[in-house]
Write a protein that holds these residues in place. Structure first.
Motif, PDB file in Angstrom:
ATOM      1  N   ASP A  32     -24.724  53.724  39.994  1.00 17.37           N
ATOM      2  CA  ASP A  32     -23.662  53.492  39.015  1.00 17.37           C
ATOM      3  C   ASP A  32     -22.857  52.237  39.315  1.00 17.37           C
ATOM      4  O   ASP A  32     -21.973  51.870  38.537  1.00 17.37           O
ATOM      5  CB  ASP A  32     -22.724  54.705  38.917  1.00 17.37           C
ATOM      6  CG  ASP A  32     -22.182  55.152  40.275  1.00 17.37           C
ATOM      7  OD1 ASP A  32     -22.449  54.473  41.278  1.00 17.37           O
ATOM      8  OD2 ASP A  32     -21.499  56.196  40.320  1.00 17.37           O
ATOM      9  N   VAL A  33     -23.157  51.565  40.419  1.00 15.05           N
ATOM     10  CA  VAL A  33     -22.428  50.360  40.812  1.00 15.05           C
ATOM     11  C   VAL A  33     -23.422  49.266  41.192  1.00 15.05           C
ATOM     12  O   VAL A  33     -24.431  49.523  41.859  1.00 15.05           O
ATOM     13  CB  VAL A  33     -21.484  50.641  42.001  1.00 15.05           C
ATOM     14  CG1 VAL A  33     -20.855  49.347  42.521  1.00 15.05           C
ATOM     15  CG2 VAL A  33     -20.393  51.634  41.604  1.00 15.05           C
ATOM     16  N   PHE A  34     -23.122  48.051  40.766  1.00 10.65           N
ATOM     17  CA  PHE A  34     -23.870  46.859  41.158  1.00 10.65           C
ATOM     18  C   PHE A  34     -22.966  46.020  42.050  1.00 10.65           C
ATOM     19  O   PHE A  34     -21.762  45.877  41.779  1.00 10.65           O
ATOM     20  CB  PHE A  34     -24.265  46.060  39.914  1.00 10.65           C
ATOM     21  CG  PHE A  34     -24.808  44.682  40.197  1.00 10.65           C
ATOM     22  CD1 PHE A  34     -26.147  44.483  40.426  1.00 10.65           C
ATOM     23  CD2 PHE A  34     -23.958  43.576  40.212  1.00 10.65           C
ATOM     24  CE1 PHE A  34     -26.656  43.216  40.682  1.00 10.65           C
ATOM     25  CE2 PHE A  34     -24.444  42.301  40.462  1.00 10.65           C
ATOM     26  CZ  PHE A  34     -25.797  42.120  40.701  1.00 10.65           C
ATOM     27  N   ALA A  35     -23.516  45.485  43.120  1.00  8.76           N
ATOM     28  CA  ALA A  35     -22.756  44.613  44.016  1.00  8.76           C
ATOM     29  C   ALA A  35     -23.550  43.354  44.300  1.00  8.76           C
ATOM     30  O   ALA A  35     -24.761  43.407  44.528  1.00  8.76           O
ATOM     31  CB  ALA A  35     -22.432  45.334  45.322  1.00  8.76           C
ATOM     32  N   HIS A  36     -22.867  42.223  44.308  1.00 14.13           N
ATOM     33  CA  HIS A  36     -23.496  40.937  44.597  1.00 14.13           C
ATOM     34  C   HIS A  36     -22.679  40.244  45.682  1.00 14.13           C
ATOM     35  O   HIS A  36     -21.481  40.002  45.504  1.00 14.13           O
ATOM     36  CB  HIS A  36     -23.543  40.074  43.338  1.00 14.13           C
ATOM     37  CG  HIS A  36     -24.248  38.760  43.529  1.00 14.13           C
ATOM     38  ND1 HIS A  36     -23.584  37.588  43.842  1.00 14.13           N
ATOM     39  CD2 HIS A  36     -25.564  38.430  43.441  1.00 14.13           C
ATOM     40  CE1 HIS A  36     -24.460  36.603  43.928  1.00 14.13           C
ATOM     41  NE2 HIS A  36     -25.659  37.075  43.702  1.00 14.13           N
TER      42      HIS A  36
ATOM     43  N   LEU B  53     -18.225  43.179  42.302  1.00 15.78           N
ATOM     44  CA  LEU B  53     -18.627  44.536  41.930  1.00 15.78           C
ATOM     45  C   LEU B  53     -18.663  44.717  40.426  1.00 15.78           C
ATOM     46  O   LEU B  53     -17.845  44.143  39.703  1.00 15.78           O
ATOM     47  CB  LEU B  53     -17.652  45.557  42.525  1.00 15.78           C
ATOM     48  CG  LEU B  53     -17.664  45.756  44.033  1.00 15.78           C
ATOM     49  CD1 LEU B  53     -16.521  46.663  44.448  1.00 15.78           C
ATOM     50  CD2 LEU B  53     -19.006  46.324  44.499  1.00 15.78           C
ATOM     51  N   VAL B  54     -19.586  45.553  39.978  1.00 16.38           N
ATOM     52  CA  VAL B  54     -19.667  45.919  38.567  1.00 16.38           C
ATOM     53  C   VAL B  54     -19.832  47.425  38.451  1.00 16.38           C
ATOM     54  O   VAL B  54     -20.792  47.994  38.993  1.00 16.38           O
ATOM     55  CB  VAL B  54     -20.846  45.218  37.860  1.00 16.38           C
ATOM     56  CG1 VAL B  54     -20.947  45.683  36.405  1.00 16.38           C
ATOM     57  CG2 VAL B  54     -20.686  43.701  37.914  1.00 16.38           C
ATOM     58  N   ASP B  55     -18.895  48.061  37.784  1.00 14.69           N
ATOM     59  CA  ASP B  55     -19.030  49.455  37.364  1.00 14.69           C
ATOM     60  C   ASP B  55     -19.949  49.425  36.140  1.00 14.69           C
ATOM     61  O   ASP B  55     -19.549  48.992  35.056  1.00 14.69           O
ATOM     62  CB  ASP B  55     -17.638  49.999  37.026  1.00 14.69           C
ATOM     63  CG  ASP B  55     -17.634  51.348  36.343  1.00 14.69           C
ATOM     64  OD1 ASP B  55     -18.714  51.851  35.994  1.00 14.69           O
ATOM     65  OD2 ASP B  55     -16.533  51.897  36.144  1.00 14.69           O
TER      66      ASP B  55
ATOM     67  N   LEU C 140     -15.545  55.570  43.553  1.00 12.05           N
ATOM     68  CA  LEU C 140     -15.601  55.810  42.119  1.00 12.05           C
ATOM     69  C   LEU C 140     -15.841  57.277  41.810  1.00 12.05           C
ATOM     70  O   LEU C 140     -15.307  57.828  40.836  1.00 12.05           O
ATOM     71  CB  LEU C 140     -16.721  54.954  41.499  1.00 12.05           C
ATOM     72  CG  LEU C 140     -16.990  55.109  40.003  1.00 12.05           C
ATOM     73  CD1 LEU C 140     -15.783  54.688  39.178  1.00 12.05           C
ATOM     74  CD2 LEU C 140     -18.223  54.303  39.601  1.00 12.05           C
ATOM     75  N   ASN C 141     -16.625  57.931  42.649  1.00 11.64           N
ATOM     76  CA  ASN C 141     -16.990  59.330  42.419  1.00 11.64           C
ATOM     77  C   ASN C 141     -16.131  60.324  43.197  1.00 11.64           C
ATOM     78  O   ASN C 141     -16.477  61.501  43.305  1.00 11.64           O
ATOM     79  CB  ASN C 141     -18.470  59.524  42.757  1.00 11.64           C
ATOM     80  CG  ASN C 141     -19.379  58.858  41.745  1.00 11.64           C
ATOM     81  OD1 ASN C 141     -19.565  59.359  40.644  1.00 11.64           O
ATOM     82  ND2 ASN C 141     -19.943  57.708  42.108  1.00 11.64           N
ATOM     83  N   GLY C 142     -15.006  59.856  43.714  1.00 12.03           N
ATOM     84  CA  GLY C 142     -14.042  60.745  44.327  1.00 12.03           C
ATOM     85  C   GLY C 142     -14.401  61.257  45.703  1.00 12.03           C
ATOM     86  O   GLY C 142     -13.851  62.278  46.138  1.00 12.03           O
TER      87      GLY C 142
ATOM     88  N   GLY D 258     -13.723  49.797  35.498  1.00 14.46           N
ATOM     89  CA  GLY D 258     -12.928  50.495  34.505  1.00 14.46           C
ATOM     90  C   GLY D 258     -12.075  51.628  35.016  1.00 14.46           C
ATOM     91  O   GLY D 258     -11.063  51.968  34.394  1.00 14.46           O
ATOM     92  N   ASP D 259     -12.451  52.238  36.126  1.00 17.43           N
ATOM     93  CA  ASP D 259     -11.750  53.418  36.623  1.00 17.43           C
ATOM     94  C   ASP D 259     -10.463  53.014  37.341  1.00 17.43           C
ATOM     95  O   ASP D 259     -10.496  52.310  38.350  1.00 17.43           O
ATOM     96  CB  ASP D 259     -12.655  54.200  37.577  1.00 17.43           C
ATOM     97  CG  ASP D 259     -11.975  55.425  38.144  1.00 17.43           C
ATOM     98  OD1 ASP D 259     -11.668  56.347  37.360  1.00 17.43           O
ATOM     99  OD2 ASP D 259     -11.735  55.449  39.367  1.00 17.43           O
TER     100      ASP D 259
END
Length: 325
Positions: free
Chosen positions: A23-27, A87-89, A286-288, A309-310
């Protein structure tokens, strides 16, 4: 003289933004020189041994190697201030590409259209609750396929099929329903855009988050006005056409882009490790299920313009977000 950076990603699934494995992209972009990167990898092999030829993020993420991970990220390690991570959600990015369809001009955009971002934030935060989990997932999945330059996996999604669901959701009520109604009224424009995309896969929106990530990396490392030369792990999306497009977008700020085998460049291995580590920490937050110690350590690495977005996790993982939320 250009500044040279080495880059790699984690969590990439091309243009598949929803329903995938991550659910997450990182560069990560690395400003270490070759000697410093080689020394860092050598020290990692001492602190967190592996027989693997190439050092990867999963090696240092093992529980038994936590001390090595804390060293790597911390002030005594070799990477703080020398590695930057965008980071990209992925879900929020997908929602942003949907709300961008409300724009009449369809001007080329890298990342999210600022005019559509507020609407995207509203839909991201309210859509799942308003529509229910199943219809929310179906909406995102259908638009993801509709906006892909290449519909992988043999999936064909027509504008008509997608808008059957939009029509059902436009009467939901609330702000999310209003956005669906606006999208419904833009149906003809969406159809025209889809035809353009089929005719030319290099029309924006480029759904693969690697494109805005490279643009942001060049902007960060070239903030002083120097051009930036990019050394990148091999990626199928970085065709000659996409590289030419990046050069055009960056308007002379990118001096070049060279693809390499990460086995042969320790700088790229460091980029792989940091991208993987920061992606894992961010996804957990992101997922708590975040680890407060690791979250605190990775925050200085994260680009403050990351696409996220979160609100809760953004306030913890992304610099300056706590003050802006």
């Amino acid at each position: 003289m250009p500044v040279e950076i080495a880059c790699d990603e984690s969590g990439s699934e091309g243009e598949k933004l929803v329903g995938g494995n991550s659910d997450v992209f990182a560069h990560a972009s690395v400003g270490l020189d070759s000697a410093a990167a080689a020394a860092a990898v050598a020290e990692l092999r001492v602190r967190a041994p592996t027989p693997a030829v190439e050092y990867r993020a999963n090696h240092v993420l093992r529980r038994k190697h936590r001390a090595a991970l804390l060293w790597l990220l911390g002030p005594d390690g070799p990477t703080l201030g020398r590695v930057h991570v965008f980071l990209v959600d992925k879900t929020f990015y997908a929602v942003g590409k949907v709300t961008a369809l409300l724009s009449a001009d369809h001007a080329p955009r890298v990342g999210l259209d600022p005019a559509a971002e507020a609407t995207a934030m509203t839909l991201y935060r309210e859509g799942r609750r308003a529509f229910g989990p199943e219809r929310w997932a179906a909406l995102l999945d259908s638009f993801n396929y509709l906006l892909r330059a290449k519909n992988g996996q043999g999936v064909s999604m027509s504008v008509e099929e997608t808008f059957l669901l939009v029509e059902a959701l436009r009467t939901t009520g609330g702000r999310a329903g209003e956005i669906m109604d606006a999208l419904w009224r833009a149906r003809d424009r969406v159809g025209e855009f889809r035809e353009r995309l089929l005719a030319d896969p290099y029309v924006f929106p480029a759904l693969d988050p690697l494109i805005p990530a490279i643009v942001q990396a060049v902007g960060f490392w070239g903030a002083d006005g120097r051009p930036v030369s990019v050394v990148h792990d091999r990626q199928t999306i970085l065709t000659d056409e996409r590289v030419a497009q990046l050069r055009h977008i960056l308007d002379g700020r990118m001096a070049g882009l060279r693809l390499v085998d990460s086995v042969q460049d320790e700088r790229v291995q460091i980029a792989d490790v940091l991208a993987g580590v920061v992606r894992k920490v961010a996804s957990d937050e992101l997922n708590g299920r975040g680890d407060p110690v690791l979250t605190e350590l990775v925050r200085p690495y994260v680009d403050k313009t990351s696409i996220w977005g979160d609100q809760r996790s953004a306030s913890l993982i992304i610099p300056d977000q706590a003050m802006s939320q």
